[in-house]
Design a protein around this motif. Structure first.
Motif, PDB file in Angstrom:
ATOM      1  N   ASP A  66      11.302  36.489  53.359  1.00 32.44           N
ATOM      2  CA  ASP A  66      12.435  35.975  52.507  1.00 32.44           C
ATOM      3  C   ASP A  66      12.365  34.647  52.641  1.00 32.44           C
ATOM      4  O   ASP A  66      11.225  33.912  52.861  1.00 32.44           O
ATOM      5  CB  ASP A  66      13.474  36.592  53.378  1.00 32.44           C
ATOM      6  N   LEU A  67      13.320  34.015  52.040  1.00 30.81           N
ATOM      7  CA  LEU A  67      13.683  32.487  52.059  1.00 30.81           C
ATOM      8  C   LEU A  67      14.242  32.212  53.364  1.00 30.81           C
ATOM      9  O   LEU A  67      15.213  32.920  53.745  1.00 30.81           O
ATOM     10  CB  LEU A  67      14.304  32.062  50.783  1.00 30.81           C
ATOM     11  N   VAL A  69      16.453  30.114  55.675  1.00 29.16           N
ATOM     12  CA  VAL A  69      17.982  29.786  55.960  1.00 29.16           C
ATOM     13  C   VAL A  69      18.397  29.248  57.105  1.00 29.16           C
ATOM     14  O   VAL A  69      17.864  29.620  58.242  1.00 29.16           O
ATOM     15  CB  VAL A  69      18.877  31.124  55.803  1.00 29.16           C
ATOM     16  N   LEU A  74      20.265  28.497  52.239  1.00 27.16           N
ATOM     17  CA  LEU A  74      18.907  28.521  51.732  1.00 27.16           C
ATOM     18  C   LEU A  74      18.307  27.118  51.798  1.00 27.16           C
ATOM     19  O   LEU A  74      18.939  26.041  51.350  1.00 27.16           O
ATOM     20  CB  LEU A  74      18.816  28.840  50.415  1.00 27.16           C
ATOM     21  N   TYR A  78      12.683  26.093  48.503  1.00 30.79           N
ATOM     22  CA  TYR A  78      12.554  27.249  48.817  1.00 30.79           C
ATOM     23  C   TYR A  78      11.328  27.379  49.840  1.00 30.79           C
ATOM     24  O   TYR A  78      10.080  26.730  49.547  1.00 30.79           O
ATOM     25  CB  TYR A  78      12.191  28.411  47.934  1.00 30.79           C
ATOM     26  N   TRP A 138      11.799  35.645  44.524  1.00 33.53           N
ATOM     27  CA  TRP A 138      13.148  35.799  45.235  1.00 33.53           C
ATOM     28  C   TRP A 138      14.197  35.856  44.636  1.00 33.53           C
ATOM     29  O   TRP A 138      15.130  35.508  44.894  1.00 33.53           O
ATOM     30  CB  TRP A 138      12.896  34.417  45.856  1.00 33.53           C
ATOM     31  N   TYR A 141      17.381  36.600  46.252  1.00 32.89           N
ATOM     32  CA  TYR A 141      18.364  35.461  46.755  1.00 32.89           C
ATOM     33  C   TYR A 141      18.984  34.516  45.730  1.00 32.89           C
ATOM     34  O   TYR A 141      19.929  33.743  46.050  1.00 32.89           O
ATOM     35  CB  TYR A 141      17.451  34.512  47.763  1.00 32.89           C
ATOM     36  N   THR A 142      18.228  34.289  44.679  1.00 33.19           N
ATOM     37  CA  THR A 142      18.641  33.510  43.729  1.00 33.19           C
ATOM     38  C   THR A 142      19.780  34.149  42.492  1.00 33.19           C
ATOM     39  O   THR A 142      20.314  33.390  41.950  1.00 33.19           O
ATOM     40  CB  THR A 142      17.508  32.937  42.797  1.00 33.19           C
TER      41      THR A 142
END
Length: 194
Positions: A66-67, A69, A74, A78, A138, A141-142
């Protein structure tokens, strides 16, 4: 953290989810540093804490990719991350965990440099971890919507491979390769000459 430039963070988290120690690295070239005690966070609500605190024995756990955090935001730019953790026990009871955040950006970039194929990595829910057009990577998340035509996977232009044994996590990710037109043209030309 000093042993590998891809380890961006190493933490010891207690049985209540509080960070006891956190070592950060800002980027691959920077020197790791110990975070001040006043900046340590409560991680008890994070999915990885929930999972590891319920483990019955010490085993190495790998998170989905994942990205990263931090403080509920976030990281930008990234930072694609995978977490590797180990639950620690005292008298057969969960006592703490050690967890490292490992940066996977270079791995992703090396996959994207393939000259013969467009490369995709899709998780079990159909989200892109990786897309040749980076704006779609991603997208979980975006919020950028993009669908791969699943009926073509395994067809004439698409080839897929499971990454379960490599990632060893809950992503159930597929590596999908799509032959680029110039590669197909070259292959046809080669076959004609043969």
């Amino acid at each position: 953290t000093n042993s590998n430039a891809y380890v961006m963070q190493a933490r010891l988290i207690d049985a209540n989810g509080r960070e006891l120690v956190r070592v950060n690295r800002d980027n691959k070239q920077s020197v790791p540093y110990v975070v001040k005690k006043s900046e340590l966070q409560d991680k008890s609500s994070r999915d990885y804490f929930e999972t590891l605190s319920k483990m019955k024995r010490s085993e190495i756990w790998h998170s989905p990719m994942d990205l990263n955090v931090e403080n509920a935001k976030l990281d930008v730019p990234y930072r694609p991350t995978i977490r590797i953790a180990l639950a620690l026990f005292k008298d057969e009871k969960f006592a703490a965990m050690v967890i490292c955040n490992v940066l996977v950006q270079d791995l992703i970039q090396s996959v994207l440099k393939d000259l013969l194929f467009n490369v995709y990595i899709v998780d079990k829910d159909g989200y892109y971890l990786l897309h040749p057009d980076n704006q779609y990577s991603w997208n979980k998340y975006t919020g950028v919507k993009r669908n791969l035509p699943h009926e073509k996977i395994g067809g004439q232009n698409f080839y897929s491979f499971s990454l379960d044994e490599i990632f060893n996590n809950a992503d159930d990710a597929l590596l999908i390769l799509q032959a680029k037109p110039e590669f197909k043209n070259e292959l046809q030309r080669h076959n004609v000459f043969t």
